[in-house]
Design an enzyme around this catalytic site. Structure first.
Site, PDB file in Angstrom:
ATOM      1  N   ASP A   1       0.847  -1.202   0.000  1.00 19.62           N
ATOM      2  CA  ASP A   1       0.000   0.000   0.000  1.00 19.62           C
ATOM      3  C   ASP A   1       0.879   1.248   0.000  1.00 19.62           C
ATOM      4  OD1 ASP A   1      -2.332   1.420  -0.019  1.00 19.62           O
ATOM      5  OD2 ASP A   1      -2.845   1.054   2.082  1.00 19.62           O
TER       6      ASP A   1
ATOM      7  N   ASN B   1     -11.192  -2.512  -5.395  1.00 23.97           N
ATOM      8  CA  ASN B   1     -10.408  -1.566  -6.203  1.00 23.97           C
ATOM      9  C   ASN B   1     -11.067  -1.190  -7.543  1.00 23.97           C
ATOM     10  OD1 ASN B   1      -7.147  -2.775  -5.078  1.00 23.97           O
ATOM     11  ND2 ASN B   1      -8.346  -1.054  -4.339  1.00 23.97           N
TER      12      ASN B   1
HETATM   13  C1  IPE Z   1      -5.725  -2.796  -0.295  1.00 30.45           C
HETATM   14  O1  IPE Z   1      -5.230  -1.525  -0.482  1.00 30.45           O
HETATM   15  C2  IPE Z   1      -5.762  -3.534  -1.574  1.00 30.45           C
HETATM   16  C3  IPE Z   1      -4.466  -3.777  -2.180  1.00 30.45           C
HETATM   17  C4  IPE Z   1      -3.301  -3.559  -1.633  1.00 30.45           C
HETATM   18  C5  IPE Z   1      -4.519  -4.327  -3.499  1.00 30.45           C
HETATM   19  P1  IPE Z   1      -6.194  -0.277  -0.661  1.00 30.45           P
HETATM   20  O2  IPE Z   1      -5.354   0.932  -0.620  1.00 30.45           O
HETATM   21  O3  IPE Z   1      -7.068  -0.455  -1.847  1.00 30.45           O
HETATM   22  O4  IPE Z   1      -7.099  -0.402   0.653  1.00 30.45           O
HETATM   23  P2  IPE Z   1      -8.097   0.612   1.308  1.00 30.45           P
HETATM   24  O5  IPE Z   1      -9.176   0.865   0.297  1.00 30.45           O
HETATM   25  O6  IPE Z   1      -7.322   1.850   1.599  1.00 30.45           O
HETATM   26  O7  IPE Z   1      -8.603  -0.077   2.531  1.00 30.45           O
HETATM   27  C1  IPE Z   2      -1.534   0.159  -3.367  1.00 33.19           C
HETATM   28  O1  IPE Z   2      -1.321   1.523  -3.467  1.00 33.19           O
HETATM   29  C2  IPE Z   2      -1.709  -0.494  -4.704  1.00 33.19           C
HETATM   30  C3  IPE Z   2      -3.093  -0.884  -5.017  1.00 33.19           C
HETATM   31  C4  IPE Z   2      -4.092  -0.876  -4.189  1.00 33.19           C
HETATM   32  C5  IPE Z   2      -3.344  -1.313  -6.381  1.00 33.19           C
HETATM   33  P1  IPE Z   2      -2.495   2.547  -3.442  1.00 33.19           P
HETATM   34  O2  IPE Z   2      -2.923   2.841  -4.850  1.00 33.19           O
HETATM   35  O3  IPE Z   2      -3.594   2.092  -2.559  1.00 33.19           O
HETATM   36  O4  IPE Z   2      -1.801   3.833  -2.837  1.00 33.19           O
HETATM   37  P2  IPE Z   2      -2.411   4.884  -1.840  1.00 33.19           P
HETATM   38  O5  IPE Z   2      -3.007   4.147  -0.695  1.00 33.19           O
HETATM   39  O6  IPE Z   2      -3.440   5.646  -2.606  1.00 33.19           O
HETATM   40  O7  IPE Z   2      -1.255   5.738  -1.441  1.00 33.19           O
HETATM   41 MG    MG Z   3      -4.076   2.391  -0.621  1.00 35.54          MG
END
Ligand code: IPE
Ligand code: IPE
Ligand code: MG
Length: 235
Positions: free
Chosen positions: A15, A63
């Protein structure tokens, strides 16, 4: 430093790609591109450290709610990543699996997944699992549907359903439960990841954004894991 006990299975919620890019005034997708490179490197580092199973959360069932541009870019990145993985898997003796609802992915991605799982199925090195269109609740519902169908067909009786039997219906049926969960970027939640499988797992949270995660950070997580008192006899 005394010898580190290496967890057999490490699960990661990668993340912070978006925030990593934002901090550098880059488009979010650059964070995802860099994040994919980090995944490549961490597989090698995990292998060097003696980790047998590495499972990463790449795209959740939730997502899809992100802006279409971002979802499209992520799907393209995943496809390129899978193509690349097909080339590398045999070279590195790596077995690759994908968990999640594959039927919800575009056919060309499903084909790549099938190819990758097939060509790497005999490999005996690190077991690398990617969670794509994965959500734990969705996984349990899909498992329940299969189980109910088997019950209806008389292949299994309700009284025969045990924890082991249920686990067998999950996408992770041939993986051990994770010993250590890592989530980067400072968020402290599970976001629908491996809810059943993480029942006894140690959790490690770090503020580091995923694109900045590296071997040193992985070792820190393992050191934390070594400091935990596993009272109930897990290895
Ligand atoms: C969780 O990360 C899903 C993945 C790492 C693929 P997100 O960034 O999407 O999670 P939330 O929505 O903040 O909980
Ligand atoms: C994690 O990074 C990757 C996926 C969930 C695909 P994020 O896209 O959630 O990054 P933040 O949380 O917005 O920084
Ligand atoms: Mg995220």
């Amino acid at each position: 430093m005394s010898e580190l006990k290496i967890p057999q299975h490490v699960a990661i919620i990668l993340d912070g790609n978006g925030r990593w890019a934002k901090k550098r005034m880059l488009p979010r997708n650059m964070g995802h591109v860099q994040g994919a490179k980090t995944v490549e490197q961490i597989i090698e580092d995990a292998h060097d450290l003696g980790i047998k199973y590495l499972t990463v959360y790449a795209f959740s069932t939730e997502n899809w709610k992100r802006p279409k541009d971002e979802v499209d870019a992520l799907m393209k990145l995943l496809k390129d990543y899978l193509k690349n993985c097909i080339k590398r898997a045999n070279k590195n003796n790596m077995r690759v699996r994908v968990i999640g609802d594959k039927t919800g992915l575009e056919p060309s991605i499903q084909e790549k997944i099938q190819e990758l799982e097939e060509i790497s199925s005999q490999n005996t090195g690190i077991n690398f699992t990617i969670a794509i269109n994965y959500g734990s609740r969705d996984e349990m519902i899909r498992a329940m549907r299969k189980l109910m169908t088997d019950c209806k067909n008389g292949d299994i009786l309700p009284d025969e359903i045990s924890e082991d039997v249920f686990a067998h219906y999950l996408d992770t049926s041939d993986l051990p439960d994770p010993d250590l969960l890592i989530r980067t970027s400072g968020e402290v939640r599970l976001s629908n990841y491996l809810l059943w499988q993480l029942a006894y797992t140690e959790f490690y949270f770090t503020d580091v954004f995923w694109p900045d995660f590296n071997k040193e950070e992985l070792v820190k997580a393992i050191e934390y894991y070594n400091g935990r008192d596993r009272r109930f006899g897990a290895v």
